[in-house]
Design a protein around this motif. Structure first.
Motif, mmCIF file in Angstrom:
data_model
loop_
_atom_site.group_PDB
_atom_site.id
_atom_site.type_symbol
_atom_site.label_atom_id
_atom_site.label_comp_id
_atom_site.label_asym_id
_atom_site.label_seq_id
_atom_site.Cartn_x
_atom_site.Cartn_y
_atom_site.Cartn_z
ATOM 1 N N UNK A 276 5.434 -2.242 1.391
ATOM 2 C CA UNK A 276 6.003 -0.929 1.698
ATOM 3 C C UNK A 276 5.227 0.204 1.037
ATOM 4 N N UNK A 277 4.962 0.046 -0.266
ATOM 5 C CA UNK A 277 4.298 1.101 -1.006
ATOM 6 C C UNK A 277 4.853 1.196 -2.407
ATOM 7 N N UNK A 278 4.780 2.385 -2.963
ATOM 8 C CA UNK A 278 5.194 2.600 -4.345
ATOM 9 C C UNK A 278 6.167 3.774 -4.427
ATOM 10 N N UNK B 84 6.661 4.315 -11.971
ATOM 11 C CA UNK B 84 6.428 3.923 -10.578
ATOM 12 C C UNK B 84 6.844 2.471 -10.396
ATOM 13 N N UNK B 85 7.311 2.162 -9.178
ATOM 14 C CA UNK B 85 7.768 0.822 -8.854
ATOM 15 C C UNK B 85 7.159 0.417 -7.522
ATOM 16 N N UNK C 171 0.049 9.599 2.780
ATOM 17 C CA UNK C 171 1.366 9.926 3.344
ATOM 18 C C UNK C 171 2.450 9.394 2.421
ATOM 19 N N UNK C 172 3.550 10.133 2.356
ATOM 20 C CA UNK C 172 4.720 9.700 1.589
ATOM 21 C C UNK C 172 5.963 9.911 2.437
ATOM 22 N N UNK C 173 6.936 9.050 2.230
ATOM 23 C CA UNK C 173 8.241 9.185 2.871
ATOM 24 C C UNK C 173 9.228 9.688 1.834
ATOM 25 N N UNK D 243 5.486 6.301 -1.568
ATOM 26 C CA UNK D 243 4.106 6.565 -1.161
ATOM 27 C C UNK D 243 3.598 5.308 -0.473
ATOM 28 N N UNK D 244 3.318 5.448 0.798
ATOM 29 C CA UNK D 244 2.983 4.306 1.632
ATOM 30 C C UNK D 244 1.595 3.754 1.354
ATOM 31 N N UNK D 245 1.500 2.432 1.398
ATOM 32 C CA UNK D 245 0.213 1.723 1.375
ATOM 33 C C UNK D 245 -0.628 1.957 0.127
ATOM 34 N N UNK D 246 0.002 2.179 -1.018
ATOM 35 C CA UNK D 246 -0.755 2.243 -2.265
ATOM 36 C C UNK D 246 -0.084 1.365 -3.310
ATOM 37 N N UNK D 247 -0.831 1.043 -4.333
ATOM 38 C CA UNK D 247 -0.347 0.204 -5.431
ATOM 39 C C UNK D 247 0.145 1.080 -6.578
#
Length: 101
Positions: A18-20, A12-13, A52-54, A73-77
């Motif tokens: 933005x998200x991960x 994961x990056x 939510x994921x884009x 994946x929005x708004x997560x670390x």
């Protein structure tokens, strides 16, 4: 609720504000996604997270035959999606996500 397994996280990056992005990416030859999907993350310890994921195909060589979706994946670390986590798309069947050849 219906859920369809799509991948197991290998890396994961985190992208600030933005998200991960999780790896591996998913071939556009095999999958079709809406721009944003509701997903469930099941961590190796069994803990679950819904968010939510884009799903996007990054800009690149338009003549490339290998176009792949990346999952942002929005708004997560990054620490929220440890390696080995399983990701499911919620509310869609396998037939709605997998392309039939």
């Amino acid at each position: 609720m219906m859920e369809t397994y799509i991948l197991t996280v290998k890396d994961a990056f985190e992208i600030e504000k933005r998200g991960t992005i999780v790896v591996p990416d998913l071939s556009s030859d095999n999958y079709m996604f809406e721009k944003r999907e509701q997903i469930k993350i099941v961590k190796p310890d069994g803990a679950e997270l819904t968010c939510k994921a884009s799903f996007q195909i990054p800009l690149g060589n338009p003549n490339s035959k290998n176009l792949n979706y990346v999952c942002l994946i929005n708004d997560i670390k990054k620490t929220d999606v440890p390696i080995g986590s399983k990701i499911y798309v919620l509310g869609k069947s396998q037939d709605q996500i997998l392309k039939h050849k």
